[in-house]
Design an enzyme around this catalytic site. Structure first.
Site, short mmCIF file in Angstrom:
data_model
loop_
_atom_site.label_atom_id
_atom_site.label_comp_id
_atom_site.label_asym_id
_atom_site.label_seq_id
_atom_site.Cartn_x
_atom_site.Cartn_y
_atom_site.Cartn_z
N ASN A 11 74.02 -50.66 39.22
CA ASN A 11 74.68 -50.38 40.49
C ASN A 11 75.96 -49.61 40.19
O ASN A 11 76.91 -50.17 39.67
CB ASN A 11 74.97 -51.73 41.18
CG ASN A 11 75.79 -51.58 42.45
OD1 ASN A 11 76.00 -50.47 42.94
ND2 ASN A 11 76.26 -52.71 42.97
N LYS A 13 78.04 -48.33 42.27
CA LYS A 13 79.10 -48.56 43.26
C LYS A 13 79.77 -47.25 43.68
O LYS A 13 79.12 -46.23 43.78
CB LYS A 13 80.10 -49.59 42.73
CG LYS A 13 79.40 -50.90 42.29
CD LYS A 13 80.35 -52.01 41.99
CE LYS A 13 79.56 -53.25 41.57
NZ LYS A 13 80.41 -54.41 41.31
N HIS A 97 74.91 -56.72 49.17
CA HIS A 97 75.78 -56.96 48.01
C HIS A 97 77.05 -57.69 48.46
O HIS A 97 77.54 -57.43 49.57
CB HIS A 97 76.13 -55.62 47.34
CG HIS A 97 76.81 -55.79 46.03
ND1 HIS A 97 78.15 -56.07 45.94
CD2 HIS A 97 76.34 -55.77 44.76
CE1 HIS A 97 78.48 -56.20 44.65
NE2 HIS A 97 77.40 -56.02 43.92
N GLU A 99 80.06 -57.29 47.84
CA GLU A 99 81.17 -56.42 48.24
C GLU A 99 80.98 -55.91 49.67
O GLU A 99 81.95 -55.75 50.41
CB GLU A 99 81.30 -55.24 47.25
CG GLU A 99 81.90 -55.72 45.93
CD GLU A 99 81.45 -54.95 44.70
OE1 GLU A 99 80.89 -53.85 44.84
OE2 GLU A 99 81.66 -55.47 43.59
N GLU A 169 73.92 -63.21 42.35
CA GLU A 169 75.17 -62.79 41.74
C GLU A 169 76.29 -63.72 42.18
O GLU A 169 76.79 -63.59 43.31
CB GLU A 169 75.52 -61.36 42.16
CG GLU A 169 74.44 -60.35 41.85
CD GLU A 169 74.98 -58.92 41.87
OE1 GLU A 169 74.97 -58.30 40.82
OE2 GLU A 169 75.44 -58.47 42.93
N GLY A 175 82.46 -58.41 38.02
CA GLY A 175 83.60 -57.60 37.58
C GLY A 175 84.74 -58.40 36.99
O GLY A 175 85.84 -57.88 36.81
N SER A 215 78.89 -59.42 35.49
CA SER A 215 79.36 -59.23 34.12
C SER A 215 78.25 -59.27 33.07
O SER A 215 78.45 -59.80 31.98
CB SER A 215 80.47 -60.24 33.78
OG SER A 215 81.57 -60.07 34.66
P1 PGA Z 1 79.48 -56.31 37.28
O1 PGA Z 1 78.90 -56.08 38.75
O2 PGA Z 1 78.32 -56.15 36.32
O3 PGA Z 1 80.52 -55.26 37.11
O4 PGA Z 1 80.04 -57.71 37.23
C1 PGA Z 1 77.65 -56.60 39.14
C2 PGA Z 1 77.36 -56.21 40.56
O5 PGA Z 1 78.28 -56.18 41.39
O6 PGA Z 1 76.19 -55.94 40.90
#
Ligand code: PGA
Length: 252
Positions: A11, A13, A97, A99, A169, A175, A215
């Protein structure tokens, strides 16, 4: 044991201009474009979908979008439909997601409508679910997931869900560098599968791919993938660099 084809998804983003996305896709196609025993998906921003699709066409890498609107067309300024995504070369779409839920007010009801729109457009939906740090601390993880799954998949039938992918997740692991321990993630994945079984039957529960996200890095992918109910990963930060994403894709 069931054999579900692993899926490693990246992803991107809100990263990469069109030329940057093209360059990363070229490198990835060279490094993992030949892989045949697992599925690979990358989700660039909307502006790079077509150009990335052109580059990875014919390789093992498939393209996904990061969002979708539920209408096919209409006066909905700023939105993009499933049919448009399909025509730009997408085969997948990430839906719900954390976010989007956190910063853009995305609700479970929208998630449900977006899954329907993806199915209508023959896109594979990747439905994201996960608990926040506070919910985790309060030990509410399973009830939060229960709610997200029941509402997100409300009134959908077996046929619509045949290709659905769920990405678990934990929000506190996205992140942050914190990953759930693989056994801890396995417990949650097992729970999700048992809930899918209860709601939609054993056949779907056995075939559905449940990805872990938060992560994921080259250093922890093998351990995560050794768990029986973890069928792949949704990778954010580490997917931006073709070299580290390739290492994750090529885990053993
Ligand atoms: P990350 O993000 O691997 O940077 O933790 C995962 C995601 O948001 O899908």
């Amino acid at each position: 044991m069931e054999t579900r084809r692993p899926l490693i998804a990246g992803n991107w983003k809100l990263y990469k201009t069109n030329p940057q996305a093209v360059e990363a896709a070229k490198q990835l196609a060279q490094m993992v474009g030949h892989v045949s025993d697992r599925d690979i998906m990358i989700a660039p921003p909307f502006t790079a979908l077509q150009s990335v699709s052109d580059i990875v066409a014919g390789s093992a890498i498939k393209v996904g979008a990061q969002n979708i609107h539920w209408e096919k067309e209409g006066a909905f300024t700023g939105e993009v439909s499933g049919e448009m995504l399909l025509s730009a070369g997408c085969s997948y779409v990430i839906i719900g997601h954390s976010e989007r839920r956190l910063y853009f007010g995305e609700t479970d009801r929208w998630v449900n409508q977006k899954i329907r729109a993806a199915v209508r457009a023959s896109l594979i939906p990747v439905m994201c679910i996960g608990e926040t740090e506070e919910e985790y601390e309060k030990k509410n993880t399973l009830s939060v997931l229960d709610n997200q799954i029941k509402k997100g998949l409300e009134d959908l039938d077996f046929d619509s869900l045949a290709h659905l992918v769920i990405a678990y997740e934990p929000v506190w692991a996205i992140g942050t560098g914190k990953t759930a321990k693989s056994e801890q993630a396995q417990e949650v994945h097992r729970y999700i599968r048992s809930l899918v079984e209860k709601l939609f039957g054993n056949g779907l529960a056995k075939s559905m791919r449940i990805l872990y996200g938060g992560s994921v890095k080259p250093e922890n992918i093998s351990e995560l993938m050794s768990q029986p109910d973890i069928d792949g990963a949704l990778v954010g930060g580490a997917s931006l660099n073709p070299e580290s994403f390739s290492k994750i894709v090529l885990y053993r």
